[in-house]
Design a protein around this motif. Structure first.
Motif, PDB file in Angstrom:
ATOM      1  N   THR A 196      35.229  31.113  51.182  1.00 58.26           N
ATOM      2  CA  THR A 196      34.934  32.501  51.530  1.00 58.26           C
ATOM      3  C   THR A 196      33.459  32.624  51.892  1.00 58.26           C
ATOM      4  OG1 THR A 196      36.720  33.244  50.080  1.00 58.26           O
ATOM      5  CG2 THR A 196      35.103  34.891  50.707  1.00 58.26           C
ATOM      6  N   ASN A 197      33.144  32.174  53.115  1.00 60.84           N
ATOM      7  CA  ASN A 197      31.751  32.225  53.578  1.00 60.84           C
ATOM      8  C   ASN A 197      31.690  32.228  55.099  1.00 60.84           C
ATOM      9  OD1 ASN A 197      31.722  29.393  54.528  1.00 60.84           O
ATOM     10  ND2 ASN A 197      31.812  28.871  52.358  1.00 60.84           N
ATOM     11  N   GLU A 257      20.404  42.256  55.599  1.00 61.86           N
ATOM     12  CA  GLU A 257      21.187  43.482  55.520  1.00 61.86           C
ATOM     13  C   GLU A 257      21.062  44.080  54.130  1.00 61.86           C
ATOM     14  OE1 GLU A 257      24.415  40.562  54.290  1.00 61.86           O
ATOM     15  OE2 GLU A 257      22.625  40.571  55.516  1.00 61.86           O
ATOM     16  N   ASN A 258      21.119  45.395  54.079  1.00 61.79           N
ATOM     17  CA  ASN A 258      21.170  46.132  52.824  1.00 61.79           C
ATOM     18  C   ASN A 258      22.635  46.064  52.396  1.00 61.79           C
ATOM     19  OD1 ASN A 258      20.974  47.878  50.740  1.00 61.79           O
ATOM     20  ND2 ASN A 258      20.452  49.665  51.966  1.00 61.79           N
ATOM     21  N   ALA A 259      23.016  44.972  51.744  1.00 65.34           N
ATOM     22  CA  ALA A 259      24.412  44.504  51.687  1.00 65.34           C
ATOM     23  C   ALA A 259      25.377  45.516  51.086  1.00 65.34           C
ATOM     24  CB  ALA A 259      24.480  43.201  50.911  1.00 65.34           C
ATOM     25  N   MET A 260      26.522  45.676  51.780  1.00 69.16           N
ATOM     26  CA  MET A 260      27.633  46.461  51.240  1.00 69.16           C
ATOM     27  C   MET A 260      28.180  45.794  49.977  1.00 69.16           C
ATOM     28  SD  MET A 260      28.763  49.305  52.572  1.00 69.16           S
ATOM     29  CE  MET A 260      30.530  49.454  52.342  1.00 69.16           C
ATOM     30  N   GLY A 261      27.823  44.526  49.755  1.00 70.98           N
ATOM     31  CA  GLY A 261      28.345  43.788  48.610  1.00 70.98           C
ATOM     32  C   GLY A 261      27.679  44.149  47.293  1.00 70.98           C
ATOM     33  N   VAL A 287      37.001  47.661  46.460  1.00 69.93           N
ATOM     34  CA  VAL A 287      36.033  47.361  45.395  1.00 69.93           C
ATOM     35  C   VAL A 287      36.644  47.488  44.004  1.00 69.93           C
ATOM     36  CG1 VAL A 287      34.050  47.962  46.829  1.00 69.93           C
ATOM     37  CG2 VAL A 287      35.030  49.699  45.309  1.00 69.93           C
ATOM     38  N   ASN A 288      37.817  48.124  43.909  1.00 69.07           N
ATOM     39  CA  ASN A 288      38.485  48.221  42.613  1.00 69.07           C
ATOM     40  C   ASN A 288      39.596  47.184  42.448  1.00 69.07           C
ATOM     41  OD1 ASN A 288      37.488  50.577  40.823  1.00 69.07           O
ATOM     42  ND2 ASN A 288      37.388  51.354  42.918  1.00 69.07           N
ATOM     43  N   ASP A 289      39.724  46.314  43.438  1.00 59.54           N
ATOM     44  CA  ASP A 289      40.611  45.154  43.310  1.00 59.54           C
ATOM     45  C   ASP A 289      39.704  43.976  42.917  1.00 59.54           C
ATOM     46  OD1 ASP A 289      41.791  42.625  44.119  1.00 59.54           O
ATOM     47  OD2 ASP A 289      43.297  43.746  45.245  1.00 59.54           O
ATOM     48  N   ARG A 290      39.899  43.441  41.705  1.00 57.14           N
ATOM     49  CA  ARG A 290      38.960  42.447  41.174  1.00 57.14           C
ATOM     50  C   ARG A 290      38.827  41.240  42.098  1.00 57.14           C
ATOM     51  NH1 ARG A 290      38.597  38.111  37.785  1.00 57.14           N
ATOM     52  NH2 ARG A 290      36.687  38.011  36.563  1.00 57.14           N
ATOM     53  N   ASN A 291      39.956  40.747  42.613  1.00 53.90           N
ATOM     54  CA  ASN A 291      39.940  39.570  43.493  1.00 53.90           C
ATOM     55  C   ASN A 291      39.156  39.861  44.771  1.00 53.90           C
ATOM     56  OD1 ASN A 291      40.781  36.936  44.530  1.00 53.90           O
ATOM     57  ND2 ASN A 291      42.128  38.094  45.882  1.00 53.90           N
ATOM     58  N   THR A 332      34.202  39.839  48.113  1.00 53.27           N
ATOM     59  CA  THR A 332      33.205  40.666  48.807  1.00 53.27           C
ATOM     60  C   THR A 332      31.794  40.236  48.404  1.00 53.27           C
ATOM     61  OG1 THR A 332      34.690  42.578  48.939  1.00 53.27           O
ATOM     62  CG2 THR A 332      32.351  43.043  49.100  1.00 53.27           C
ATOM     63  N   LEU A 333      31.592  40.032  47.119  1.00 53.08           N
ATOM     64  CA  LEU A 333      30.278  39.607  46.624  1.00 53.08           C
ATOM     65  C   LEU A 333      29.932  38.206  47.118  1.00 53.08           C
ATOM     66  CD1 LEU A 333      30.565  40.973  42.969  1.00 53.08           C
ATOM     67  CD2 LEU A 333      29.232  41.954  44.826  1.00 53.08           C
TER      68      LEU A 333
END
Length: 254
Positions: A64-65, A121-125, A163-167, A172-173
């Protein structure tokens, strides 16, 4: 116009029109519908517009990158049988387009980036300690745009669900960290592909100075501004975005 999602092999994508292929790359929180105006406009001209669903949440965490997404794009281009394509990417999609061009320059005829990560970027993550608070997430989604009304309930709901789905949050992070890790400042001077940079003057995620740095570092690039516009120019000002891009493509003979 609503476009039907095609499913072939391991790929899901939208395809419309005939002609030179333009492959559109969505962002981390961006849906395929964000590019409806682009698809409608350019598919009526001499272009085949293709928007693949990037496997943002479908790959193992280790893949995931940015680099693996660029390789996934390369496999998709080969699957479609295209020798040369035009790449258009917003946010993370712009970064994937740039990284793909670094790895496979011979397959990219032209590149269009808007609100692209790759430098900063001011990351959405980040900042999801209050992710269960709908109003906090709503404000975060609205901040992506100059006009908060562009962040419809559907868009806010999708971000909230992600963001409320842990996976999905873990991935995302991971992507946000990958975007920082795959900084392209040293690579950009070697990317000779003609590049059109279209940027919102009021982008809070990738501020205007980022566009200027892209413009300075990419040897064959032209920078265009859209006023009263945030991080997703093709959504906030679709007609102006399409006009700028159409003029640039014609000028460059694409």
């Amino acid at each position: 116009m609503t476009h039907r999602l095609k499913k072939e092999k391991n790929y899901s994508y939208i395809e419309a029109g005939e002609g030179t292929p333009i492959i559109v790359l969505h962002g981390l929180m961006g849906g395929l519908s964000n590019f409806d105006a682009v698809t409608d406009f350019f598919s009526r001209k001499d272009y085949k517009v293709i928007i693949p669903e990037l496997p943002i949440y479908g790959m193992s965490l280790i893949k995931t990158n940015v680099k693996h997404f660029a390789k996934y794009l390369h496999e998709f281009i080969k699957f479609k049988g295209f020798e040369e394509v035009i790449l258009l990417g917003n946010s993370l999609g712009g970064h994937i387009g740039l990284y793909h061009t670094k790895l496979y320059p011979e397959s990219v005829k032209a590149l269009i980036i808007t609100g692209s990560s790759g430098l900063y970027e001011n990351a959405m993550g980040g900042g999801y300690t209050k992710r269960s608070d709908y109003e906090v997430i709503k404000k975060k989604a609205q901040d992506v745009f100059y006009d908060p009304e562009v962040a419809t309930k559907e868009i806010v709901d999708e971000v909230y669900e992600t963001v409320n789905d842990r996976n999905k949050l873990i991935k995302t992070l991971a992507i946000a960290k990958s975007a920082i890790r795959h900084n392209m400042s040293k690579d950009l001077p070697n990317i000779k592909t003609p590049t059109c940079i279209i940027w919102g003057r009021n982008d809070n995620v990738t501020p205007p100075e980022v566009a200027e740095e892209f413009s300075e570092l990419l040897p064959d690039s032209e920078l265009y501004w859209i006023d009263k516009c945030g991080h997703a120019a093709m959504m906030e000002h679709p007609q102006e975005f399409n006009k700028i891009l159409d003029t640039w493509l014609k000028k460059r003979g694409f």
